[in-house]
Design an enzyme around this catalytic site. Structure first.
Site, PDB file in Angstrom:
ATOM      1  N   LYS A  22       0.816  -1.235   0.022  1.00 50.97           N
ATOM      2  CA  LYS A  22      -0.116   0.065  -0.105  1.00 50.97           C
ATOM      3  C   LYS A  22       0.918   1.329   0.073  1.00 50.97           C
ATOM      4  O   LYS A  22       0.838   2.231  -0.827  1.00 50.97           O
ATOM      5  CB  LYS A  22      -0.850   0.021   1.352  1.00 50.97           C
ATOM      6  CG  LYS A  22      -1.586   1.357   1.553  1.00 50.97           C
ATOM      7  CD  LYS A  22      -2.452   1.535   2.831  1.00 50.97           C
ATOM      8  CE  LYS A  22      -1.624   1.553   4.254  1.00 50.97           C
ATOM      9  NZ  LYS A  22      -1.281   3.050   4.391  1.00 50.97           N
ATOM     10  N   ASN A  23       1.827   1.383   0.973  1.00 56.24           N
ATOM     11  CA  ASN A  23       2.681   2.422   1.182  1.00 56.24           C
ATOM     12  C   ASN A  23       3.586   3.101  -0.181  1.00 56.24           C
ATOM     13  O   ASN A  23       4.219   3.761  -0.338  1.00 56.24           O
ATOM     14  CB  ASN A  23       3.566   2.276   2.194  1.00 56.24           C
ATOM     15  CG  ASN A  23       2.379   2.751   3.557  1.00 56.24           C
ATOM     16  OD1 ASN A  23       1.419   3.052   3.357  1.00 56.24           O
ATOM     17  ND2 ASN A  23       3.109   2.592   4.761  1.00 56.24           N
ATOM     18  N   CYS A 116      -4.429   8.073  10.331  1.00 48.07           N
ATOM     19  CA  CYS A 116      -4.433   7.411  11.481  1.00 48.07           C
ATOM     20  C   CYS A 116      -3.815   8.375  12.757  1.00 48.07           C
ATOM     21  O   CYS A 116      -3.060   9.310  12.218  1.00 48.07           O
ATOM     22  CB  CYS A 116      -3.172   6.457  11.604  1.00 48.07           C
ATOM     23  SG  CYS A 116      -3.752   5.014  10.712  1.00 48.07           S
ATOM     24  N   ARG A 121       1.869  14.233  13.674  1.00 48.87           N
ATOM     25  CA  ARG A 121       1.864  14.023  12.120  1.00 48.87           C
ATOM     26  C   ARG A 121       1.716  15.352  11.473  1.00 48.87           C
ATOM     27  O   ARG A 121       0.884  15.562  10.509  1.00 48.87           O
ATOM     28  CB  ARG A 121       0.933  12.969  11.588  1.00 48.87           C
ATOM     29  CG  ARG A 121       1.237  11.856  12.384  1.00 48.87           C
ATOM     30  CD  ARG A 121       0.471  10.742  11.969  1.00 48.87           C
ATOM     31  NE  ARG A 121       1.296  10.216  10.446  1.00 48.87           N
ATOM     32  CZ  ARG A 121       1.060   9.107   9.936  1.00 48.87           C
ATOM     33  NH1 ARG A 121      -0.029   8.421  10.197  1.00 48.87           N
ATOM     34  NH2 ARG A 121       1.385   8.728   8.909  1.00 48.87           N
ATOM     35  N   ASP A 308       5.735   0.886  11.803  1.00 47.62           N
ATOM     36  CA  ASP A 308       4.759   0.197  11.337  1.00 47.62           C
ATOM     37  C   ASP A 308       4.610  -1.471  11.814  1.00 47.62           C
ATOM     38  O   ASP A 308       3.627  -2.036  11.446  1.00 47.62           O
ATOM     39  CB  ASP A 308       4.518   0.059   9.855  1.00 47.62           C
ATOM     40  CG  ASP A 308       3.921   1.506   9.096  1.00 47.62           C
ATOM     41  OD1 ASP A 308       3.849   2.429  10.480  1.00 47.62           O
ATOM     42  OD2 ASP A 308       3.923   1.780   8.338  1.00 47.62           O
ATOM     43  N   ARG A 400      -8.156  -0.176   5.629  1.00 45.41           N
ATOM     44  CA  ARG A 400      -7.385   0.456   4.927  1.00 45.41           C
ATOM     45  C   ARG A 400      -6.138   0.122   4.321  1.00 45.41           C
ATOM     46  O   ARG A 400      -5.599   0.567   3.368  1.00 45.41           O
ATOM     47  CB  ARG A 400      -7.057   1.922   5.864  1.00 45.41           C
ATOM     48  CG  ARG A 400      -8.404   2.558   6.200  1.00 45.41           C
ATOM     49  CD  ARG A 400      -7.795   3.830   7.106  1.00 45.41           C
ATOM     50  NE  ARG A 400      -6.639   4.505   6.472  1.00 45.41           N
ATOM     51  CZ  ARG A 400      -5.650   5.177   6.942  1.00 45.41           C
ATOM     52  NH1 ARG A 400      -6.080   5.483   8.288  1.00 45.41           N
ATOM     53  NH2 ARG A 400      -4.732   5.799   6.363  1.00 45.41           N
TER      54      ARG A 400
HETATM   55  C1  UD1 Z   1       5.077   7.069   6.224  1.00 45.86           C
HETATM   56  C2  UD1 Z   1       4.061   5.743   6.131  1.00 45.86           C
HETATM   57  C3  UD1 Z   1       3.727   5.308   7.520  1.00 45.86           C
HETATM   58  C4  UD1 Z   1       5.052   5.103   8.385  1.00 45.86           C
HETATM   59  C5  UD1 Z   1       5.810   6.407   8.475  1.00 45.86           C
HETATM   60  C6  UD1 Z   1       7.339   6.102   9.162  1.00 45.86           C
HETATM   61  C7  UD1 Z   1       3.004   5.886   4.083  1.00 45.86           C
HETATM   62  C8  UD1 Z   1       1.531   6.090   3.416  1.00 45.86           C
HETATM   63  N1  UD1 Z   1       2.909   5.998   5.437  1.00 45.86           N
HETATM   64  O1  UD1 Z   1       3.996   7.938   6.969  1.00 45.86           O
HETATM   65  O2  UD1 Z   1       2.994   4.058   7.433  1.00 45.86           O
HETATM   66  O3  UD1 Z   1       4.634   4.732   9.857  1.00 45.86           O
HETATM   67  O4  UD1 Z   1       6.186   6.590   6.893  1.00 45.86           O
HETATM   68  O5  UD1 Z   1       7.766   4.870   8.526  1.00 45.86           O
HETATM   69  O6  UD1 Z   1       3.967   5.744   3.461  1.00 45.86           O
HETATM   70  N2  UD1 Z   1       7.068  14.794  10.371  1.00 45.86           N
HETATM   71  C9  UD1 Z   1       7.326  16.181  10.630  1.00 45.86           C
HETATM   72  N3  UD1 Z   1       6.973  17.025   9.542  1.00 45.86           N
HETATM   73  C10 UD1 Z   1       6.493  16.398   8.441  1.00 45.86           C
HETATM   74  C11 UD1 Z   1       6.468  15.308   8.056  1.00 45.86           C
HETATM   75  C12 UD1 Z   1       6.958  14.463   9.186  1.00 45.86           C
HETATM   76  O7  UD1 Z   1       7.566  16.409  11.784  1.00 45.86           O
HETATM   77  O8  UD1 Z   1       6.233  17.568   7.564  1.00 45.86           O
HETATM   78  C13 UD1 Z   1       7.407  13.858  11.337  1.00 45.86           C
HETATM   79  C14 UD1 Z   1       6.458  12.836  11.813  1.00 45.86           C
HETATM   80  O9  UD1 Z   1       5.535  13.266  12.628  1.00 45.86           O
HETATM   81  C15 UD1 Z   1       7.213  11.543  12.188  1.00 45.86           C
HETATM   82  C16 UD1 Z   1       8.310  11.491  11.494  1.00 45.86           C
HETATM   83  O10 UD1 Z   1       8.515  12.871  10.783  1.00 45.86           O
HETATM   84  O11 UD1 Z   1       7.400  11.731  13.564  1.00 45.86           O
HETATM   85  C17 UD1 Z   1       8.291  10.469  10.258  1.00 45.86           C
HETATM   86  O12 UD1 Z   1       7.087  10.832   9.447  1.00 45.86           O
HETATM   87  P1  UD1 Z   1       6.959  10.366   7.898  1.00 45.86           P
HETATM   88  O13 UD1 Z   1       8.264   9.660   7.544  1.00 45.86           O
HETATM   89  O14 UD1 Z   1       6.854  11.570   7.244  1.00 45.86           O
HETATM   90  O15 UD1 Z   1       5.612   9.550   7.737  1.00 45.86           O
HETATM   91  P2  UD1 Z   1       4.608   9.413   7.030  1.00 45.86           P
HETATM   92  O16 UD1 Z   1       5.343   9.817   5.497  1.00 45.86           O
HETATM   93  O17 UD1 Z   1       3.449  10.137   7.113  1.00 45.86           O
END
Ligand code: UD1
Length: 421
Positions: A22-23, A116, A121, A308, A400
């Site tokens: 999915k991701n 989620c 986030r 995850d 999902r």
């Molecule tokens: C993706 C995955 C999710 C997984 C996560 C971490 C998808 C659709 N989802 O989520 O399943 O748990 O990677 O491996 O691929 N952060 C910030 N600012 C931002 C963006 C992120 O502070 O603008 C922080 C987040 O709060 C978190 C960390 O960075 O603490 C990592 O998040 P991120 O790698 O961005 O996760 P997702 O891409 O949302």
């Protein structure tokens, strides 16, 4: 509302096939926006999140034909660049349309995301990346309004924190920009790698794929073209989840269509707990532990132990013969499964971002509530080992991201049924 009823205490056996990730699929779908020709994606998982993003693209004007595992996405006639709240609030990953829409159409508005509830986030890093490439960004009535009237311009993006989605948005934004973009501290997850490979095939040149430093030579406004179908990589989290289901029930099971390299960190921890593996090409067989041992886990970015998989390994640890310590380093609020696991008889104590999992002899069936996608699968895993009946409610979270979960588990011999309230 649907719920799952699971009668625990049965061993699993046999083999199943792992679906596409999915991701990985989500950014590939978003990347179709960078082309004005049809893009074919195969090996898509049949899950709600995929349908949600396809729906969003349709609302933007894309023509899509989609069956369970294949989608042909034609973005030649995009009529809107507004990603509306109704869809984006359902799934955080909808933010992935920001980079490609802006790169190709020079403006877009995207609702602030939902998804989620596993912590704050924020999307500040996504916004900083597109601003670095020359976009103006304003927040208007819950929408991110981004504009770059003359197109995006390559520059150096330095991420303070490693972000998977942020990196994906940045590479898609850079793909059609003018000039060269460098991304420092990029995410190295296999899903990011596949996106970069796709963009490379489509006409953007990307160097450093799989490393933390990416260099993207943008096409200077020319849309990308994906001539060959793109096959989504196997879901490493789904594979890890089934291995945990096998481990907790002391079962020998096999999984086909697995990229073993992608799940090495999970295999290492299950090995430390006493399990072993027989690996032949893309097939992995779990040989159960004689007795499960406690384990220490710290979540980290790839190739570290995936956040995850934190809930699922915790479920297995509940019935190990010694204490486990599980530290969550990525998301501050990703322990909502703890109280539900405790309802099943586990003995887990939380202090800050560390969970101490004290050994218990057995779990016992109970009514529990799914709180997010991976937490839900942890409850299913625990239920498979718990004595008696467990009902897992709010399984829309599971739908999902897990492709035919109860069908796959049933084929392994689990007693699991979807029921309606
Ligand atoms: C993706 C995955 C999710 C997984 C996560 C971490 C998808 C659709 N989802 O989520 O399943 O748990 O990677 O491996 O691929 N952060 C910030 N600012 C931002 C963006 C992120 O502070 O603008 C922080 C987040 O709060 C978190 C960390 O960075 O603490 C990592 O998040 P991120 O790698 O961005 O996760 P997702 O891409 O949302």
């Amino acid at each position: 509302m649907d719920y799952l009823e699971i009668e625990g205490g049965h061993k699993l056996s046999g083999e199943i096939s792992i679906s596409g990730a999915k991701n990985a699929a989500l950014p590939l779908i978003a990347a179709a926006l960078l082309s004005n020709k049809p893009v074919t994606l195969t090996n898509l998982p049949n899950v709600v999140d995929i349908r949600t993003l396809l729906k969003l693209l349709e609302m933007l004007g894309a023509k899509i034909s989609h069956n369970d595992t294949t989608a042909v996405i034609d973005c030649s006639n995009i009529s809107s660049t507004k990603a509306v709240y109704e869809i984006v609030s359902k799934m955080r990953a909808s933010i992935l349309v920001l980079g490609p829409l802006l790169s190709r159409f020079h403006e877009c508005s995207v609702s602030l995301p939902g998804g989620c509830a596993i912590g704050q986030r924020p999307i500040d890093l996504h916004l900083k990346a597109i601003e670095t490439l020359g976009a103006s960004v304003n927040l208007e009535q819950g929408y991110v309004v981004a504009k770059a009237p003359k197109g995006l311009k390559g520059d150096k993006i330095i991420f303070d924190k490693i972000t998977v989605g942020g990196t994906e948005n940045a590479v898609m934004a850079a793909a059609m920009a003018q000039g060269v973009t460098e991304i420092i501290n990029a995410a190295k997850e296999p899903e990011v790698v596949q996106l970069c490979q796709m963009l490379n095939m489509g006409g953007a040149k990307i160097e450093g794929i799989g490393s933390s430093k990416l260099k993207i030579y943008g096409t200077g406004g020319k849309p990308l073209e994906f001539k060959e179908p793109i096959r989504v990589i196997p879901d490493r989290i789904e594979a890890g989840t089934y291995l945990c289901a096998g481990a907790i029930t002391y079962s020998k099971i096999s999984l086909n269509n697995v990229n073993v390299e992608h799940i090495q960190a999970v295999l290492d921890k299950l090995e430390a707990m006493g399990c072993s593996f027989d690996i032949k090409n893309d097939k992995i067989t779990l040989l159960p532990a004689k007795e499960l041992k406690g384990v220490n886990v710290v979540t980290a970015e790839y190739p570290g132990f995936p956040t995850d998989m934190q809930a699922q390994i915790m479920a297995v640890a509940t019935i190990a013969n010694s204490e486990s310590l599980i530290e969550e380093r990525l998301f501050e609020n990703r322990f909502m499964h703890v109280s539900e696991l405790n309802r099943l008889g586990a003995d887990i104590w939380l202090k800050g971002n560390i969970a101490a999992v004290k050994p218990v002899k057995e779990l016992k069936g109970a009514d529990v509530m799914a709180t997010d996608l991976r937490a839900s699968s942890a409850l299913v895993i625990a239920a498979l080992a718990a004595k008696g009946i467990t009902r897992v409610r709010r399984i829309y979270h599971l739908d999902r991201g897990y492709d035919r979960l109860e069908e796959k588990l049933s084929s392994l011999g689990a007693k699991i049924e979807r029921k309606k309230e």
